[in-house]
Enzyme design. Structure first.
Site, PDB file in Angstrom:
ATOM      1  N   LYS A  31      -2.735   6.381   1.046  1.00  0.00           N
ATOM      2  CA  LYS A  31      -2.641   6.837   2.444  1.00  0.00           C
ATOM      3  C   LYS A  31      -1.681   8.014   2.534  1.00  0.00           C
ATOM      4  CE  LYS A  31      -2.519   4.810   7.104  1.00  0.00           C
ATOM      5  NZ  LYS A  31      -3.908   5.119   7.487  1.00  0.00           N
ATOM      6  N   ARG A  74       0.831  -1.213   0.000  1.00  0.00           N
ATOM      7  CA  ARG A  74       0.000   0.000   0.000  1.00  0.00           C
ATOM      8  C   ARG A  74       0.860   1.255   0.000  1.00  0.00           C
ATOM      9  NH1 ARG A  74      -4.734   0.569   4.412  1.00  0.00           N
ATOM     10  NH2 ARG A  74      -2.969   1.084   5.757  1.00  0.00           N
ATOM     11  N   GLU A  82     -16.433   6.284   3.588  1.00  0.00           N
ATOM     12  CA  GLU A  82     -15.759   5.703   4.751  1.00  0.00           C
ATOM     13  C   GLU A  82     -15.786   6.696   5.889  1.00  0.00           C
ATOM     14  OE1 GLU A  82     -11.413   5.632   5.108  1.00  0.00           O
ATOM     15  OE2 GLU A  82     -11.309   6.000   2.981  1.00  0.00           O
TER      16      GLU A  82
END
Length: 339
Positions: A183, A80, A219
């Site tokens: 992220k 990620r 989210e």
């Protein structure tokens, strides 16, 4: 060290002994360096400060009943972070380098890993920043990859307890084709105003709707969202949601428990049909939701009256924690055991 009350830790920073660093210069990564300073010395025009060239990860290490230390899904965090690097034009950290840095940081600070059954764990924070000096909008030529660790308690005070969250349409945490799936710090900066307003009203988090049409669930600020209806585990899918490693793990566990996993766009109206709802992520693991208040529509969705815990959420939580701590076998190869 002698003053740490392991069972009363908050989710906050505590100084530890060492961090591990690696620099990217002249088109290549250098060697890992061990550092005892908490300070980073960077140029005032570094791209991380001006143009948001910054990405981070969060993962945990757990001490088991057998005394062994287990790190959860380290490879997924490495992948990620590579995706985050690609998303904002930073060099990818090779998986071997990422994992070597994480293992080194954990081993060097092993005395800070909370004991089994203390309710606390070791939080691991890999960080990648542009350190090269630029005054025009462009990627830097130099970068710093760093891993530090700190012992933490539960993300939400009280741990696995029901919390109330709210929906507000006034803010988005990411653009429809923006950086929501990676992220990076900008997504979290964008969530601060809404998050603080929610806390002032007594909520623990905001449940964002899709930034394009405001018709579908996205989210929560610090976590993914899922709902349980009958035999189904339902979690939103969109191009502005961060792919949570915890959610990915829960989907696998749910499937193995015989639940049908639905990873798809979820209309906001569907909230009324769920029997259980929860946030999930590395920090919180699973945070059951007792109530969602839609502040714009003046509606409330109540899931856990009288402070009860959802049966499916509790089962998933216990199963995941048992794998993380080594109380149950790990048939998925998720855990790295430090020998």
């Amino acid at each position: 060290m002698e003053n740490i009350n392991w069972s009363d830790l908050s989710f906050g920073y505590i100084q530890t002994d060492y961090n591990v660093r690696c620099y990217y210069r002249d088109g290549k990564w250098g060697e890992l360096e061990v550092c005892s300073s908490e300070i980073i010395n960077i140029h005032m025009s570094a791209t991380c400060l001006h143009y948001g060239q910054e990405a981070f990860e969060g993962l945990k290490a757990y001490r088991g009943k057998d005394g062994k230390v287990r790190i959860f899904r380290m490879d997924e965090n490495g992948k990620r972070m590579q995706a985050s690097g690609r998303g904002i034009k930073m060099p990818e950290v090779p998986l071997e380098l990422f994992e070597a840095a994480v293992l080194k940081a954990v081993r060097l600070n092993e005395r800070f890993i909370p004991p089994y059954e203390s309710g606390s764990s070791l939080y691991i924070r890999p960080l990648l920043i542009g350190t090269g000096a630029c005054i025009g909008v462009q990627p830097a030529e130099e970068y710093l990859f760093l891993v530090f660790i700190t012992p933490v308690g539960p993300y939400f005070k009280g741990g696995f307890q029901p919390t109330k969250i709210c929906i507000t349409r006034e803010f988005d945490r990411a653009a429809p084709q923006g950086t929501g799936t990676i992220k990076v710090g900008g997504n979290y900066a964008a969530s601060l105003v809404a998050g603080e307003q929610a806390k002032e009203k007594g909520y623990t988090a905001v449940l964002y709707l899709d930034p394009k049409e405001k018709k579908y669930l996205d989210e929560c600020g610090p976590a993914n969202f899922f709902g349980i209806r009958g035999n189904s585990y339902i979690t939103p899918q969109s191009n502005s949601i961060l792919p949570s490693i915890t959610n990915k793990s829960l989907m696998q566990l749910a499937e193995n428990m015989g639940l049908t996993v639905e990873h798809r766009p979820v209309p906001v109206e569907e909230l009324a049909t769920f029997e259980e709802a929860a946030e999930c992520g590395t920090a919180a693991v699973i945070a059951p939701i007792s109530q969602i208040d839609d502040l714009d529509e003046n509606k409330s969705y109540v899931y856990l009256p009288d402070g009860k815990l959802g049966v499916v959420c509790e089962k998933l939580y216990n199963k995941l924690r048992a794998i993380q701590y080594g109380d149950e076998p790990d048939p998925y190869g998720w855990v790295t055991v430090l020998e």
